[in-house]
Design an enzyme around this catalytic site. Sequence first.
Site, PDB file in Angstrom:
ATOM      1  N   LYS A  11      80.445  53.903  27.938  1.00  0.00           N
ATOM      2  CA  LYS A  11      79.322  53.927  27.201  1.00  0.00           C
ATOM      3  C   LYS A  11      79.379  55.151  25.949  1.00  0.00           C
ATOM      4  O   LYS A  11      79.163  54.910  24.797  1.00  0.00           O
ATOM      5  CB  LYS A  11      77.797  54.339  28.113  1.00  0.00           C
ATOM      6  CG  LYS A  11      77.550  53.421  28.726  1.00  0.00           C
ATOM      7  CD  LYS A  11      76.470  53.684  29.647  1.00  0.00           C
ATOM      8  CE  LYS A  11      75.849  52.478  30.644  1.00  0.00           C
ATOM      9  NZ  LYS A  11      74.997  52.874  31.611  1.00  0.00           N
ATOM     10  N   GLN A  54      71.620  57.303  34.426  1.00  0.00           N
ATOM     11  CA  GLN A  54      72.779  56.216  35.066  1.00  0.00           C
ATOM     12  C   GLN A  54      72.459  56.154  36.493  1.00  0.00           C
ATOM     13  O   GLN A  54      72.139  56.634  37.293  1.00  0.00           O
ATOM     14  CB  GLN A  54      73.967  56.989  35.000  1.00  0.00           C
ATOM     15  CG  GLN A  54      75.175  56.262  35.447  1.00  0.00           C
ATOM     16  CD  GLN A  54      75.241  54.904  34.579  1.00  0.00           C
ATOM     17  OE1 GLN A  54      75.140  54.842  33.305  1.00  0.00           O
ATOM     18  NE2 GLN A  54      75.851  53.676  35.113  1.00  0.00           N
ATOM     19  N   ASP A  63      67.132  51.758  28.413  1.00  0.00           N
ATOM     20  CA  ASP A  63      67.446  50.705  29.352  1.00  0.00           C
ATOM     21  C   ASP A  63      66.445  49.867  29.633  1.00  0.00           C
ATOM     22  O   ASP A  63      66.663  48.938  30.539  1.00  0.00           O
ATOM     23  CB  ASP A  63      67.635  51.694  30.767  1.00  0.00           C
ATOM     24  CG  ASP A  63      69.376  51.849  30.950  1.00  0.00           C
ATOM     25  OD1 ASP A  63      70.122  50.589  30.612  1.00  0.00           O
ATOM     26  OD2 ASP A  63      69.580  52.489  31.676  1.00  0.00           O
TER      27      ASP A  63
END
Length: 425
Positions: A145, A189, A212
């Site tokens: 990422k 995460q 997300d």
Amino acid sequence: MISRIPRSLQTFNGKFMPLFSAYTQQHHYSTSVISNITSPHATTSTSIPVPPQSTTEIEPTHTATTTLLDKNLDLLAKINETQNVINKKPKREPIKLNGTLLSNHIIGSIKKDVEEFKANSGVVPQLVVIYVGDNKQIESFIKMKKRASESVGFKFTLDKYDSSITEEQLIKQIQYHSEDPSVHGIIVQLPLPEHLENHKIIQSIDPKKDVDGLNSINLGQIFLSKKPLFIPCTPLGILELFKAYNIKAEGKNVVVLGRSNLVGRTIATLLSQKDMTNPCIMGGASVTLLHKYSTDIDQHLKQADIIISATGVGGLIKKENVKKGVILIDVGISHQIDPTKKSGYKLTGDVDPETYSRSIAYTPVPGGVGPLTVAMLLRNTLKSAILHYKIQTNRMNRQFNEKLQQKQLEMNIKKRNSKKVESKE
Ligand SMILES: Nc1nc2c(c(=O)[nH]1)N[C@@H](CN(C=O)c1ccc(C(=O)N[C@@H](CCC(=O)O)C(=O)O)cc1)CN2
């Protein structure tokens, strides 16, 4: 002011003419066969399908040749088409759905949009990744990422914490980033250590920075068939893959394995919906969501036109479990010991590679859905940066107009008063 929709935020509809469809026209597949993702092995069509040739990879391609990447894709498409014409072998090979190539193409397009956005706004999009713990595999995802973010010109911030952090402390940190105007995207995460409750932590992210797409505002919109600000990255990547390869889920039996918000439940919901005002226009499928309590898994798998597997159980789906002509979308990643590899292991998906030969198309692991997850994160982050810039400029314009009106009012009153004084004199 940026008013048009950047290339990287547009869908592929109308822009992409995937080789998948170009080649079906050339080889006289009846469109119903392909557009309904019926397998070429199936015999429901009236026209006789001509098989793809020795080339097993059909690349997503692009008609508007503007960049080097676009040109490369066009070139690949032409090579494939030519090979298909020359080698008319009767053997029909499954198509490898190339997530790496598509992801690189999307990232190239995002890079251009970021340059344009920065030049027009002076804003550098910033993504913050909150990471708790110490796990090499998770860290490798974060590295991807970071690399991808920096390659398109984002600022990338890793906010790493020891597993001993409490929920309250973590939520405070997330609120800090949520309030920071220089931050446009915040993700936590996953997975988190067990003592931290996913839902509570994710809920503390400002929904306008939840790139997300996992907090209840964004997921709630999806479940209500309304447009969310952000769709979770892996399901969005799968939809993108469907668009690029012209895979239509409408009327199909889709079996999804795994019911996480991150993948299974969300893609199952998106594919079951059909709403033209929604980005999820590839839906309209009959979806079965399987999980660890499901019974008759084999029976469900055998009925599936499309299988989307996100269990993380390596090699779970075997050749004998699926029907001929299925489309296999493999989201699972697990490690298998392999002494021949330098690392000592190899990556495997949920689908045993021997199963590919029974499919019409499949995503490999690695190189399938994974790279698209990263590309969609970049897309969501740029979308957020543009949204925040618009909100800010609108607010500034409103404040400026209010001040201007106030000034005019004051001047008018002054004028009126001085006229009154003059008339008295
Ligand atoms: N907050 C989130 N956590 C997790 C997500 C997510 O989308 N948001 N998804 C997964 C992990 N993940 C990103 O975080 C991810 C997984 C896999 C890949 C990828 O590109 N895989 C490659 C192979 C990688 C390798 O060589 O090790 C591939 O499949 O080709 C990217 C991102 C769980 N957590």
